[in-house]
Each structure stands twice: as structure tokens, then as C-alpha cells.
Design an enzyme around this catalytic site. Structure first.
Site, PDB file in Angstrom:
ATOM      1  N   HIS A 138       0.836  -1.205   0.000  1.00 45.40           N
ATOM      2  CA  HIS A 138       0.000   0.000   0.000  1.00 45.40           C
ATOM      3  C   HIS A 138       0.873   1.258   0.000  1.00 45.40           C
ATOM      4  O   HIS A 138       0.616   2.206  -0.760  1.00 45.40           O
ATOM      5  CB  HIS A 138      -0.904  -0.013   1.241  1.00 45.40           C
ATOM      6  CG  HIS A 138      -1.711   1.239   1.430  1.00 45.40           C
ATOM      7  ND1 HIS A 138      -3.015   1.366   1.003  1.00 45.40           N
ATOM      8  CD2 HIS A 138      -1.396   2.424   2.023  1.00 45.40           C
ATOM      9  CE1 HIS A 138      -3.460   2.575   1.309  1.00 45.40           C
ATOM     10  NE2 HIS A 138      -2.499   3.238   1.931  1.00 45.40           N
ATOM     11  N   GLU A 139       1.905   1.269   0.822  1.00 43.69           N
ATOM     12  CA  GLU A 139       2.795   2.432   0.864  1.00 43.69           C
ATOM     13  C   GLU A 139       3.590   2.564  -0.430  1.00 43.69           C
ATOM     14  O   GLU A 139       3.819   3.680  -0.917  1.00 43.69           O
ATOM     15  CB  GLU A 139       3.735   2.327   2.065  1.00 43.69           C
ATOM     16  CG  GLU A 139       3.035   2.249   3.416  1.00 43.69           C
ATOM     17  CD  GLU A 139       2.038   3.367   3.638  1.00 43.69           C
ATOM     18  OE1 GLU A 139       2.250   4.480   3.123  1.00 43.69           O
ATOM     19  OE2 GLU A 139       1.029   3.121   4.325  1.00 43.69           O
ATOM     20  N   HIS A 142       1.503   4.287  -2.986  1.00 45.98           N
ATOM     21  CA  HIS A 142       1.539   5.745  -2.843  1.00 45.98           C
ATOM     22  C   HIS A 142       2.752   6.316  -3.573  1.00 45.98           C
ATOM     23  O   HIS A 142       2.656   7.350  -4.253  1.00 45.98           O
ATOM     24  CB  HIS A 142       1.609   6.131  -1.364  1.00 45.98           C
ATOM     25  CG  HIS A 142       0.286   6.112  -0.661  1.00 45.98           C
ATOM     26  ND1 HIS A 142      -0.835   6.735  -1.144  1.00 45.98           N
ATOM     27  CD2 HIS A 142      -0.082   5.541   0.525  1.00 45.98           C
ATOM     28  CE1 HIS A 142      -1.841   6.561  -0.309  1.00 45.98           C
ATOM     29  NE2 HIS A 142      -1.413   5.838   0.713  1.00 45.98           N
ATOM     30  N   GLU A 207      -6.272   7.114  -0.998  1.00 47.99           N
ATOM     31  CA  GLU A 207      -6.244   5.883  -0.215  1.00 47.99           C
ATOM     32  C   GLU A 207      -6.911   4.740  -0.973  1.00 47.99           C
ATOM     33  O   GLU A 207      -6.418   3.610  -0.967  1.00 47.99           O
ATOM     34  CB  GLU A 207      -6.923   6.098   1.140  1.00 47.99           C
ATOM     35  CG  GLU A 207      -6.173   7.021   2.081  1.00 47.99           C
ATOM     36  CD  GLU A 207      -4.755   6.563   2.356  1.00 47.99           C
ATOM     37  OE1 GLU A 207      -4.521   5.344   2.463  1.00 47.99           O
ATOM     38  OE2 GLU A 207      -3.869   7.429   2.450  1.00 47.99           O
TER      39      GLU A 207
END
Length: 289
Positions: A138-139, A142, A207
Site C-alpha cells: 500500500h505504501e 503511494h 487511499e
């Protein structure tokens, strides 16, 4: 499923930056009411912007008490980051760890080659292997989406405007300068409110995009859904003192630190239940593909 550019996110980032640029122009105009000089506020904002761009990652890590760690200190974490970075087709970011009970993670850095992914010791203790991979992915999503840089730049204006609102009275000087300063403070309040809402609207959408990116990197949307439920549940067990100390990083965390009085409009993240529902839908989509 192949990685596809999220044009919805790209469009929102471009639109947000355009509006924030317009706010910069208004803001500089308001600051001239303080200093009666256009050059000084322009230089001041330019200097702060450059510093924010080049040192935002260090400031974020310092605010969280996170330290860069080597492969010798955290071998498993580095192995995961090596593998997931290859799967995401990204340069391996710097790895950092914050010693705090708050179970969370965040990414920072001005571009893909200067990115840092930080996790907390509370997170490492809370998740199983698949869940940890999903959060790290997930990071990385980003970073791949480049929204970390946009959020960093966007948050700068809001911070400066808030500073003027809070401390502007110190610039009031004699009575002749009182009225212009009051006008500048009122404009700063408007700038802060608008930038605050723009940042949060963009943050909520990004997100969703990072959740989808994590699912594509790992191939396991269910693992991220499980991680979100675990982190959200563990957050209630963390002492309130720790939560208050970390709250300033809310926009960058995978799960925000909750505040009972903060409404939906001010939230930096969409509801966890909504994120999990989308991940479950994506899981079914991948199973039938």
C-alpha cells in the site's frame, strides 16, 4: 491484473495543485498587507517551499521518531521490501522504523528515487506475514502514484496559513497597520480552510487508489482488508497520549488516528468499512478474471 495508471487520481492531483497555486497567489497578496512589500513574502514562501520539497522526508521521520534501519537490524523487513519493490517495478525505498505502540505505516519523499517507507514497531507486532506485505505494498503504491509528493507540497500552504492565523497578531505593530493585518489574517483563515478541505478530499481518494495498487502488487486484496481491520481494531488499545503525539501525520498514515469530534468532511481517509468493501469486490474480480 496489470498495473494501470489511475487517471482519476492524476486528474484530482492536477486540479488540486492548480487550485492551490491560485491560493498561493492570494496568500502572497495577503502577506503583502503585513510587510507592505511584495518581494519579502515571495522570497519567504519560495524558501519555505524549497525546504519543504527537499527536507520533507526528514521532517516527517523526525516528527514520528522514526529512524532508518539497515538490513542487519531488520532483515525480514528489508527482504519484504526488496521483493515488493521488484513486484511494483520501483527502486527500493529507504526503510525506517518508529518505536511506538501505534500500529501504522506511512510513505514520504519527493520522488520515487528518494522515497522512504516507515513502519511502527506496533505494526510489526500486530500483523501476520501476508498482512504486513499488503501494508508495505500500500505504501509502495503511494510512491508509484506520486501522490506523496503532491500531499507534501499541498500541506505546506495549509501549515503556513495556519501559522499566520495563530500568530498574525504579533505583526500588528502600530494602529495604522492594524486593519491590513486583520484583513491578512482573515484571508489566511480562508486560505487555510480551502486548502484544508482540498487536501482531505484528495487524501481520501488516494487511499482508495493505493489500496487497489497494493492488491495488484501482492495479488491478495483480502490480506490488505484483514490488515485494515486489525490496525483499526488495535488503534483503540493505544494510550491516548501516544495517539495525540502522532496525530499530525494522519494524512500519511494507512489508517488515521481517530478523533471523535472530527466529521467526515475533515477526515483524511475514507471509512475503513468502505475500503474493505472495495477490496472484497476487487478480490472477487481477480478470482473470476
Amino acid at each position: 491484473m496489470e498495473w494501470k495508471t489511475d487517471w482519476g487520481l492524476r486528474g484530482r492531483m492536477a486540479f488540486t495543485m492548480f487550485l492551490l497555486f491560485a491560493l498561493y497567489v492570494v496568500f502572497v497578496g495577503a502577506l503583502t498587507l503585513y510587510f507592505q512589500d511584495f518581494l519579502f513574502p515571495l522570497i519567504m514562501l519560495g524558501g519555505f517551499s524549497i525546504a519543504q520539497y527537499f527536507f520533507s522526508d526528514k521532517l516527517a521521520l523526525r516528527s514520528m521518531g522514526a529512524k532508518k534501519v539497515t538490513a542487519e537490524e531488520y532483515p525480514d523487513l528489508h527482504r519484504r521490501m526488496d521483493r515488493l519493490s521488484q513486484q511494483a517495478d520501483l527502486p527500493k525505498p529507504t526503510v525506517a522504523v518508529a518505536d511506538t505502540q501505534v500500529p501504522n505505516a506511512f510513505a514520504t519523499g519527493r520522488n520515487r528515487k528518494n522515497a522512504t517507507v516507515a513502519v511502527t514497531t506496533g505494526l510489526l507486532r500486530s500483523l501476520d506475514e501476508d498482512e504486513l506485505d499488503a501494508v508495505l505494498a500500500h505504501e509502495l503504491a503511494h510512491v508509484k502514484n506520486r501522490d506523496v509528493m503532491v500531499m507534501t507540497i499541498a500541506s505546506f500552504l495549509s501549515t503556513i496559513a495556519f501559522f499566520i492565523v495563530r500568530w498574525g497578531w504579533l505583526f500588528s505593530g502600530d494602529n495604522r497597520q492594524g486593519a491590513p493585518v486583520i484583513v491578512a489574517i482573515l484571508v489566511s483563515i480562508l486560505v487555510w480552510i480551502v486548502s484544508f478541505l482540498l487536501i482531505r478530499a484528495l487524501s481520501r481518494y488516494r487511499e482508495y487508489s493505493a489500496d487497489r495498487g497494493a492488491a495488484l502488487i501482492t495479488g491478495k486484496p483480502g490480506a490488505l482488508a484483514s490488515a485494515l481491520m486489525t490496525i483499526d481494531g488495535r488503534m483503540d488499545r493505544v494510550p491516548k497520549e501516544d495517539l495525540r503525539e502522532e496525530a499530525e501525520m494522519n494524512a500519511f498514515f494507512i489508517i488515521p488516528i481517530k478523533s471523535g469530534f472530527v466529521g467526515k468532511l475533515a477526515s483524511t481517509h475514507p471509512p475503513t468499512e468502505s475500503r474493505i468493501e472495495r477490496l472484497r469486490d476487487l478480490e472477487r474480480e481477480m478470482e473470476t478474471a
